[in-house]
Scaffold this motif. Structure first.
Motif, PDB file in Angstrom:
ATOM      1  N   TYR A 184       0.823  -1.208   0.000  1.00 11.62           N
ATOM      2  CA  TYR A 184       0.000   0.000   0.000  1.00 11.62           C
ATOM      3  C   TYR A 184       0.860   1.261   0.000  1.00 11.62           C
ATOM      4  CZ  TYR A 184      -3.882   3.068   1.432  1.00 11.62           C
ATOM      5  OH  TYR A 184      -4.828   4.071   1.510  1.00 11.62           O
ATOM      6  N   GLN A 185       1.894   1.277   0.839  1.00 10.45           N
ATOM      7  CA  GLN A 185       2.693   2.493   0.989  1.00 10.45           C
ATOM      8  C   GLN A 185       3.685   2.693  -0.147  1.00 10.45           C
ATOM      9  OE1 GLN A 185       1.615   4.551   2.939  1.00 10.45           O
ATOM     10  NE2 GLN A 185       0.426   3.323   4.399  1.00 10.45           N
ATOM     11  N   LEU A 186       4.167   1.644  -0.764  1.00 11.99           N
ATOM     12  CA  LEU A 186       5.035   1.814  -1.926  1.00 11.99           C
ATOM     13  C   LEU A 186       4.294   2.533  -3.045  1.00 11.99           C
ATOM     14  CD1 LEU A 186       6.956  -1.605  -2.068  1.00 11.99           C
ATOM     15  CD2 LEU A 186       7.945   0.655  -1.614  1.00 11.99           C
ATOM     16  N   ALA A 187       3.019   2.215  -3.202  1.00 13.46           N
ATOM     17  CA  ALA A 187       2.217   2.897  -4.218  1.00 13.46           C
ATOM     18  C   ALA A 187       2.043   4.371  -3.881  1.00 13.46           C
ATOM     19  CB  ALA A 187       0.853   2.225  -4.342  1.00 13.46           C
ATOM     20  N   ASN A 188       2.068   4.712  -2.604  1.00 16.06           N
ATOM     21  CA  ASN A 188       1.885   6.100  -2.202  1.00 16.06           C
ATOM     22  C   ASN A 188       3.043   6.990  -2.619  1.00 16.06           C
ATOM     23  OD1 ASN A 188      -0.636   6.640  -0.955  1.00 16.06           O
ATOM     24  ND2 ASN A 188      -0.057   5.314   0.740  1.00 16.06           N
ATOM     25  N   ILE A 189       4.187   6.403  -2.961  1.00 17.28           N
ATOM     26  CA  ILE A 189       5.285   7.210  -3.507  1.00 17.28           C
ATOM     27  C   ILE A 189       4.822   7.856  -4.810  1.00 17.28           C
ATOM     28  CG2 ILE A 189       7.624   7.138  -4.436  1.00 17.28           C
ATOM     29  CD1 ILE A 189       8.212   4.835  -2.524  1.00 17.28           C
ATOM     30  N   ILE A 190       4.131   7.076  -5.645  1.00 18.50           N
ATOM     31  CA  ILE A 190       3.580   7.609  -6.890  1.00 18.50           C
ATOM     32  C   ILE A 190       2.530   8.671  -6.582  1.00 18.50           C
ATOM     33  CG2 ILE A 190       2.359   7.013  -9.027  1.00 18.50           C
ATOM     34  CD1 ILE A 190       3.445   4.150  -8.657  1.00 18.50           C
ATOM     35  N   GLY A 191       1.683   8.378  -5.587  1.00 16.74           N
ATOM     36  CA  GLY A 191       0.638   9.329  -5.224  1.00 16.74           C
ATOM     37  C   GLY A 191       1.203  10.646  -4.730  1.00 16.74           C
ATOM     38  N   GLY A 192       2.225  10.582  -3.892  1.00 16.59           N
ATOM     39  CA  GLY A 192       2.808  11.803  -3.360  1.00 16.59           C
ATOM     40  C   GLY A 192       3.445  12.669  -4.428  1.00 16.59           C
ATOM     41  N   LEU A 193       3.943  12.041  -5.480  1.00 16.77           N
ATOM     42  CA  LEU A 193       4.573  12.787  -6.576  1.00 16.77           C
ATOM     43  C   LEU A 193       3.558  13.306  -7.590  1.00 16.77           C
ATOM     44  CD1 LEU A 193       7.648  10.455  -7.259  1.00 16.77           C
ATOM     45  CD2 LEU A 193       7.698  12.709  -6.191  1.00 16.77           C
ATOM     46  N   THR A 194       2.327  12.783  -7.549  1.00 18.35           N
ATOM     47  CA  THR A 194       1.339  13.111  -8.574  1.00 18.35           C
ATOM     48  C   THR A 194       1.057  14.605  -8.723  1.00 18.35           C
ATOM     49  OG1 THR A 194       0.269  10.941  -8.565  1.00 18.35           O
ATOM     50  CG2 THR A 194      -1.080  12.805  -9.231  1.00 18.35           C
ATOM     51  N   PRO A 195       0.756  15.363  -7.643  1.00 15.86           N
ATOM     52  CA  PRO A 195       0.510  16.802  -7.842  1.00 15.86           C
ATOM     53  C   PRO A 195       1.699  17.524  -8.467  1.00 15.86           C
ATOM     54  CG  PRO A 195      -0.262  16.111  -5.682  1.00 15.86           C
ATOM     55  CD  PRO A 195       0.537  14.964  -6.243  1.00 15.86           C
ATOM     56  N   MET A 196       2.924  17.146  -8.065  1.00 14.62           N
ATOM     57  CA  MET A 196       4.111  17.782  -8.622  1.00 14.62           C
ATOM     58  C   MET A 196       4.291  17.406 -10.091  1.00 14.62           C
ATOM     59  SD  MET A 196       7.922  17.930  -6.953  1.00 14.62           S
ATOM     60  CE  MET A 196       8.069  16.148  -6.841  1.00 14.62           C
ATOM     61  N   ILE A 197       4.092  16.114 -10.420  1.00 14.56           N
ATOM     62  CA  ILE A 197       4.210  15.664 -11.808  1.00 14.56           C
ATOM     63  C   ILE A 197       3.159  16.349 -12.678  1.00 14.56           C
ATOM     64  CG2 ILE A 197       3.914  13.672 -13.342  1.00 14.56           C
ATOM     65  CD1 ILE A 197       5.096  11.937 -11.106  1.00 14.56           C
ATOM     66  N   ALA A 198       1.920  16.380 -12.202  1.00 17.38           N
ATOM     67  CA  ALA A 198       0.840  16.985 -12.970  1.00 17.38           C
ATOM     68  C   ALA A 198       1.085  18.478 -13.188  1.00 17.38           C
ATOM     69  CB  ALA A 198      -0.494  16.769 -12.253  1.00 17.38           C
ATOM     70  N   THR A 199       1.570  19.178 -12.158  1.00 15.83           N
ATOM     71  CA  THR A 199       1.882  20.604 -12.300  1.00 15.83           C
ATOM     72  C   THR A 199       2.966  20.825 -13.332  1.00 15.83           C
ATOM     73  OG1 THR A 199       1.273  21.025  -9.982  1.00 15.83           O
ATOM     74  CG2 THR A 199       2.673  22.658 -11.062  1.00 15.83           C
ATOM     75  N   ALA A 200       3.994  19.983 -13.304  1.00 13.44           N
ATOM     76  CA  ALA A 200       5.087  20.095 -14.285  1.00 13.44           C
ATOM     77  C   ALA A 200       4.598  19.784 -15.697  1.00 13.44           C
ATOM     78  CB  ALA A 200       6.228  19.159 -13.897  1.00 13.44           C
ATOM     79  N   LEU A 201       3.717  18.793 -15.845  1.00 12.63           N
ATOM     80  CA  LEU A 201       3.198  18.430 -17.165  1.00 12.63           C
ATOM     81  C   LEU A 201       2.358  19.564 -17.755  1.00 12.63           C
ATOM     82  CD1 LEU A 201       2.109  14.703 -16.577  1.00 12.63           C
ATOM     83  CD2 LEU A 201       4.002  15.519 -17.998  1.00 12.63           C
ATOM     84  N   VAL A 202       1.533  20.192 -16.939  1.00 12.02           N
ATOM     85  CA  VAL A 202       0.717  21.311 -17.417  1.00 12.02           C
ATOM     86  C   VAL A 202       1.601  22.489 -17.813  1.00 12.02           C
ATOM     87  CG1 VAL A 202      -0.993  23.044 -16.714  1.00 12.02           C
ATOM     88  CG2 VAL A 202      -1.349  20.637 -16.156  1.00 12.02           C
ATOM     89  N   ALA A 203       2.615  22.762 -17.005  1.00  9.56           N
ATOM     90  CA  ALA A 203       3.529  23.867 -17.313  1.00  9.56           C
ATOM     91  C   ALA A 203       4.295  23.597 -18.610  1.00  9.56           C
ATOM     92  CB  ALA A 203       4.503  24.079 -16.154  1.00  9.56           C
ATOM     93  N   ALA A 204       4.751  22.362 -18.802  1.00  2.50           N
ATOM     94  CA  ALA A 204       5.534  22.013 -19.992  1.00  2.50           C
ATOM     95  C   ALA A 204       4.696  22.040 -21.264  1.00  2.50           C
ATOM     96  CB  ALA A 204       6.161  20.633 -19.810  1.00  2.50           C
ATOM     97  N   SER A 205       3.390  21.818 -21.132  1.00  6.14           N
ATOM     98  CA  SER A 205       2.517  21.777 -22.309  1.00  6.14           C
ATOM     99  C   SER A 205       1.822  23.111 -22.562  1.00  6.14           C
ATOM    100  CB  SER A 205       1.458  20.681 -22.136  1.00  6.14           C
ATOM    101  OG  SER A 205       0.619  20.965 -21.026  1.00  6.14           O
ATOM    102  N   GLY A 206       2.253  24.151 -21.863  1.00  3.87           N
ATOM    103  CA  GLY A 206       1.661  25.462 -22.067  1.00  3.87           C
ATOM    104  C   GLY A 206       0.272  25.600 -21.501  1.00  3.87           C
ATOM    105  N   GLY A 207      -0.019  24.908 -20.404  1.00  2.00           N
ATOM    106  CA  GLY A 207      -1.318  25.012 -19.753  1.00  2.00           C
ATOM    107  C   GLY A 207      -2.325  23.979 -20.182  1.00  2.00           C
ATOM    108  N   LYS A 208      -1.937  23.047 -21.045  1.00  2.00           N
ATOM    109  CA  LYS A 208      -2.841  21.996 -21.523  1.00  2.00           C
ATOM    110  C   LYS A 208      -2.957  20.874 -20.490  1.00  2.00           C
ATOM    111  CE  LYS A 208      -3.204  24.075 -25.527  1.00  2.00           C
ATOM    112  NZ  LYS A 208      -4.445  24.755 -25.930  1.00  2.00           N
TER     113      LYS A 208
END
Length: 441
Positions: A383-407
């Motif tokens: 359960y907790q190993l998967a939470n590593i992905i979860g904890g990074l999700t907001p940061m990854i998603a923010t970076a993806l939106v920024a890299a795609s010009g807000g898409k």
């Protein structure tokens, strides 16, 4: 042939015997414990999106400050697996109850002390350092909370109702989300950046005392007592035993969570900043949508748990993964319209129905993958190993939106990828509903 289990008063009863009073106490204990866990993490996720970039990282640009705040959100997922191993070890050796009481205490106090921290303006760089230290302590404790609560309630529940009763562990997510969102929604906007943000953290002490009071009244589980009484094989080092005989189950549980954990943290963490900064919704609109989602989810979670007792864990879990994958693009299409009602519908449906089908059956599904002598360690670690992905999700998603010009399309693709991993992992398992869990390797 029935398996005998030992109740706390040393009377031997058949396996399907249920002490309803004790079961209700265990249900309450598991529910309040996970409610504290998710309350603590959701208030931090909300604060990280709304106030922490300015209060603890004022020297960074708005985007860099948001990413830094999300990094402190993610850092606890490094200490979570460590907590899973430590608390799982003692939970499998000494009993579920002792580990659960200690985990709850550390978790609640860490959250309370975050509310007392001075900001960067007062003590400079020591402010973010203090946040990081307390977040690591919080993650360490949470690493042992969920696995113990899930083990305890599933080992107490009747064999053919484990899915339903296991769902009460996950209702802690709903209650924690509701209370944390309500706490921030009630804070006046004009005081949010001064003293207002502290209130949700300080109020967590009330939940902590309630949780400790209830948890102190529970007895050890019949399955654990049966293992001790019969002298069946006890793992000397549960982690070693898990990695020897249950390694596949650990990684299966981790993979099965991938789609669920990404969707969960997109809705409960990332959307707060995305919907306000990129779409133009007010903070209150976002918080009210999450409140509505948690209210509906209270009923859908219970329904999915009960359904898994009737048709099996795998069909329900696969249903949720398929809904989440199919809804990955429509989720953001609806949000990007700028319509408040479509935004509410998207958040409520994604959380209550897509995430709900996967999340609600995890306590029973994952517990049934492991033997009694390593169950606490095994499900905690997966359960907790998967939470590593979860904890990074907001940061990854923010970076993806920024890299795609807000898409938003890269975020939807990210979610679909996680759902594919989930579907493959669930398909690799055998149906476990209704099977005996009083067993050892």
């Amino acid at each position: 042939m029935s398996v005998e289990v030992l109740t706390s008063d040393s009377v031997v009863q058949p396996e399907n015997y249920v002490d309803r009073k004790k079961l209700i106490t265990v249900v309450g204990s598991s529910l309040i414990g996970t409610a504290v866990e998710f309350y603590d993490f959701f208030i931090y996720g909300t604060a990280a999106a709304i106030v922490f970039p300015r209060l603890f990282f004022p020297n960074l640009s708005p985007l860099a400050g948001l990413l830094a705040a999300y990094a402190t959100l993610a850092i606890t997922f490094v200490s979570r697996p460590i907590g899973a191993v430590v608390f799982g070890h003692y939970g499998d050796k000494l009993g579920r109850k002792k580990s659960l009481v200690l985990a709850l205490m550390i978790m609640g106090l860490s959250t309370f002390f975050i509310g007392l921290l001075p900001t960067y303006e007062t003590i400079g760089v020591w402010a973010p350092i203090g946040v990081i230290v307390l977040r690591l302590a919080q993650g360490f404790a949470v690493g042992g909370e969920w696995g113990g609560a899930a083990s305890m309630i599933v080992e107490y529940a009747p064999r053919h109702r484990r899915g339903f009763f296991g769902t009460f562990v996950q209702l802690g997510n709903v209650i924690g989300l509701f209370l944390s969102t309500l706490a921030f929604a009630l804070v006046p906007s004009e005081s949010m950046m001064t003293w207002g943000w502290r209130l949700p953290f300080l109020l967590s002490i009330v939940l902590l005392f309630v949780g400790l009071f209830i948890r102190a009244r529970i007895d050890e589980t019949p399955a654990f007592l049966e293992m001790k009484k019969t002298g069946n094989k006890e793992a000397v080092v549960p982690l070693v035993e898990v990695m020897r005989s249950g390694k596949r189950a650990v990684f299966t549980a981790m993979g099965a969570r991938t789609g669920e954990i990404i969707l969960g943290w997109l809705i409960c963490g990332f959307l707060i900043s995305y919907a306000t900064n990129n779409v133009g919704f007010s903070r209150d609109t976002v918080l009210h949508a999450i409140l509505a989602a948690s209210a509906v989810a209270f009923f859908t979670f219970l329904g999915y748990g009960a359904l898994s007792d009737r048709i099996g864990r795998r069909p329900v879990y696969l249903l949720g993964a398929c809904i989440a994958a199919a809804f990955a693009f429509p989720l953001f299409w609806l949000i990007d319209t700028g319509s408040v009602w479509l935004f509410f519908g998207a958040v409520v449906f994604g959380y209550s129905f897509g995430l709900g089908a996967m999340f609600s059956v995890q306590p029973s599904f994952f517990s049934e993958l492991f033997d009694t002598n390593v169950r606490y360690t095994g499900i905690s670690l997966g359960y907790q190993l998967a939470n590593i992905i979860g904890g990074l999700t907001p940061m990854i998603a923010t970076a993806l939106v920024a890299a795609s010009g807000g898409k938003s399309w890269p975020v939807s693709t990210f979610l679909i990828s996680g759902c594919i991993v989930t579907i493959l992992c669930v398909l690799s398992t055998r149906e476990s509903a209704g099977k005996d869990i009083v067993r050892q390797s």
